[in-house]
Write a protein that holds these residues in place. Structure first.
Motif, PDB file in Angstrom:
ATOM      1  N   ILE A 251       4.373  10.419   1.423  1.00 34.32           N
ATOM      2  CA  ILE A 251       3.457   9.270   1.497  1.00 34.32           C
ATOM      3  C   ILE A 251       2.047   9.739   1.809  1.00 34.32           C
TER       4      ILE A 251
ATOM      5  N   ARG B 135       2.719   1.672  -3.444  1.00 37.45           N
ATOM      6  CA  ARG B 135       1.766   2.002  -4.510  1.00 37.45           C
ATOM      7  C   ARG B 135       1.275   3.440  -4.375  1.00 37.45           C
ATOM      8  N   ARG B 136       0.953   3.853  -3.161  1.00 37.02           N
ATOM      9  CA  ARG B 136       0.466   5.226  -2.970  1.00 37.02           C
ATOM     10  C   ARG B 136       1.562   6.247  -3.267  1.00 37.02           C
TER      11      ARG B 136
ATOM     12  N   GLY C  28      -0.601   7.079  -6.033  1.00 37.49           N
ATOM     13  CA  GLY C  28      -1.718   7.496  -5.191  1.00 37.49           C
ATOM     14  C   GLY C  28      -2.799   6.440  -5.155  1.00 37.49           C
ATOM     15  N   ASP C  29      -4.057   6.859  -5.341  1.00 42.02           N
ATOM     16  CA  ASP C  29      -5.180   5.927  -5.360  1.00 42.02           C
ATOM     17  C   ASP C  29      -5.648   5.599  -6.771  1.00 42.02           C
TER      18      ASP C  29
ATOM     19  N   ASP D 297       0.828  -1.209   0.000  1.00 40.01           N
ATOM     20  CA  ASP D 297       0.000   0.000   0.000  1.00 40.01           C
ATOM     21  C   ASP D 297       0.860   1.256   0.000  1.00 40.01           C
TER      22      ASP D 297
END
Length: 547
Positions: free
Chosen positions: A546, A360-361, A365-366, A357
């Motif tokens: 982050i 990837r972020r 991001g999302d 997570d």
């Protein structure tokens, strides 16, 4: 008809009279003039021979030649599945080197020895793939070598007959041959630069940290190194059993399996190894009396490299190493492709979900994985697989006292060889794209604009300057208008090679600071990382990124 025969005879006489002959301890070697420049070629000179009774083990010395050895064959390759054609071919009579000597040589010339890439599974050093034209014109001798690949070069067993790392040991034998004989060809045995690209660069760094003698005076490490993923493995006595069983002979005795495999056609052995996706990489050998080793400790645990103290080094990467891989995988399978899952190879399972997570972020991001975030995915995969590991090599070199010139190749043009091959036009320089600006290669025949050849002229001049002087820009010129400063741990200078040359400090520093923190927290010292003070300084900044 008689006129035609006379003309042919005259042409043969002309070629033979122009062909240089070198006296060596093995006998006379006859080369041939190149047809694309003022240099002579000595192609396919054997430096060692594979033992037919132990093709997976140590090579043997070459016997003396009977008569004149005609050094005119540049097509020999070791057994492999070729990258472009996917064809399995090659011969074990492949331990050869190619020497290219400028005709104008008056004094001893500095020497560049090139080790090809190809994941240690494919590739060769011949003139069709690594033509020397653009380098020898700068007054240096170029040598390229073949070495065993795949299971023949990288089978690592707990027995003295096949202790491992034979591909690297082949390279060592080639380097010894060059050191002992290059002066016969007009070279300076005290001015040898070892040069590798991709897995060839991995090879060079292994030579820098191996326990063998130093057979070179400086080195070039281009897009590879020992921190790049999966460069080492453990010994594994099940491999010959697996191959023998697949090829028709079941046994639990490793010696019987090897005895069987030595009689099997090399194409079938390579096909079997390819089917099982056997990893061709260095291993940590066990010591055996009377057996020359290459690597006895995990290279990641070595904090400093004694061989690199005061050693001139040229080290760098492209700015989008994994461009081709990410582009092709994403466009082929947009719903099933997730490069972040590759973290599983490094992160403990109980931490994987959180690590996934966070990484990837940090990069996308999302956003969902799609072509909309193609550049970010290229950045991640390039950082993780090549750029950040290469930077760890740079830091270790500097801490070991090297005189290091750092670069990043960013140019996107008509000689970016793999993008040209795959007809990919997005910006950035992919892994191996820089090779087209150093060597003459069959992939790029007729390719290149005026700007492309300006970049090529600059690169080959800088590489040749480094070979000659240990400094890629010993003077400011119209071609090279920038003085390239050395890097230090406090000021990590680098040269960005694009349409124009420019200087920078600490490439991708924000992303690399993130990876410093990531490995410190998640990988549990699986790799040795330096500069802890730097990590602490960037913690707040990284956490801000982050969030």
């Amino acid at each position: 008809m008689s006129f035609t025969i006379t003309l042919v005879l005259l042409l043969i006489q002309r070629v033979c009279s122009d062909s240089p002959i070198i006296e060596t301890p093995w006998g006379r070697i006859r080369g041939m003039p190149a047809d694309d420049g003022d240099y002579n070629m000595f192609l396919g000179i054997p430096y060692a021979r594979v033992d037919p009774d132990n093709p997976f083990g140590a090579a043997k010395p070459v016997p003396k030649f009977t008569g004149i050895f005609e050094a005119n064959n540049g097509t020999t390759i070791c057994p492999q599945r070729e990258e472009d054609s996917n064809e399995i071919r090659g011969t074990l009579d492949c331990l050869v080197l190619h020497i290219y000597v400028p005709e104008i040589a008056k004094n001893k010339l500095p020497v560049l020895v090139f080790i090809h890439g190809g994941f240690h599974d494919f590739g060769e050093g011949g003139p069709e793939t690594y033509g020397p034209k653009y380098l020898v014109r700068h007054g240096i001798i170029v040598v390229s070598i073949n070495y065993r690949l795949g299971p023949y070069g990288f089978m690592c067993l707990d027995i003295p007959e096949v202790s491992g790392n034979q591909g690297f040991k082949d390279q060592t034998m080639a380097l010894r041959w060059i050191r002992e004989n290059i002066e016969l060809f007009g070279g300076d045995s005290n001015k040898i630069t070892l040069y590798g690209q991709s897995s060839g660069a991995v090879s060079v760094e292994f030579h820098l940290l191996s326990e063998n003698e130093k057979l070179y005076n400086q080195a070039i490490v281009q897009s590879g190194g020992t921190y790049v993923s999966k460069t080492t493995k453990s010994t594994n006595n099940t491999l010959p059993l697996l191959l023998a069983s697949d090829l028709g002979f079941k046994t639990y005795d490793v010696h019987k399996a090897l005895a069987y495999l030595k009689g099997i056609e090399v194409e079938r052995v390579i096909e079997s190894a390819t089917k099982f996706k056997i990893q061709s990489s260095a291993c940590i050998e066990k010591k055996f009396n009377g057996v020359e080793g290459f690597l006895y400790v995990d290279p990641i645990t070595i904090k400093t490299l004694p061989k690199t103290k005061n050693l001139p080094l040229l080290v760098g990467i492209t700015n989008a190493e994994r461009l081709l891989i990410v582009f092709k995988r994403l466009t082929k399978n947009p719903l099933g492709y997730d490069p972040f899952r590759d973290l599983e190879s490094y992160v403990p399972q109980h931490k994987m979900s959180q690590a996934y997570d966070i990484v990837r972020r940090f990069y996308i991001g999302d956003a969902p994985i799609s072509t909309e975030v193609l550049q970010e995915l290229i950045d991640f995969d390039s950082d993780f697989k090549y750029a950040y590991p290469s930077e760890q090599s740079v830091i270790r070199f500097l801490k070991s006292g090297a005189k290091l010139y750092h670069f990043m190749f960013s140019y996107s043009g008509g000689r970016n060889q793999l993008k040209v091959r795959d007809n990919i036009t997005i910006g950035g320089a992919a892994h191996s794209d820089d090779v087209g600006y150093i060597f003459k290669t069959k992939r790029l025949r007729g390719k290149g604009s005026d700007v492309d050849f300006l970049v090529l002229d600059r690169m080959t001049k800088m590489w040749a300057n480094f070979v000659k002087y240990g400094n890629p820009t010993p003077e400011i010129t119209e071609l090279l208008p920038i003085a390239w400063p050395v890097a230090t741990t406090q000021q990590l200078n680098y040269l960005n090679i694009d349409q124009e040359l420019s200087l920078g400090m600490r490439p991708f520093h924000n992303r690399f600071a993130f990876w410093d923190l990531f490995y410190l927290h998640y990988v549990n010292s699986a790799r040795v990382f330096n500069n802890i003070n730097l990590i602490l300084l960037f913690v707040l900044g990284v956490l801000h990124c982050i969030v």
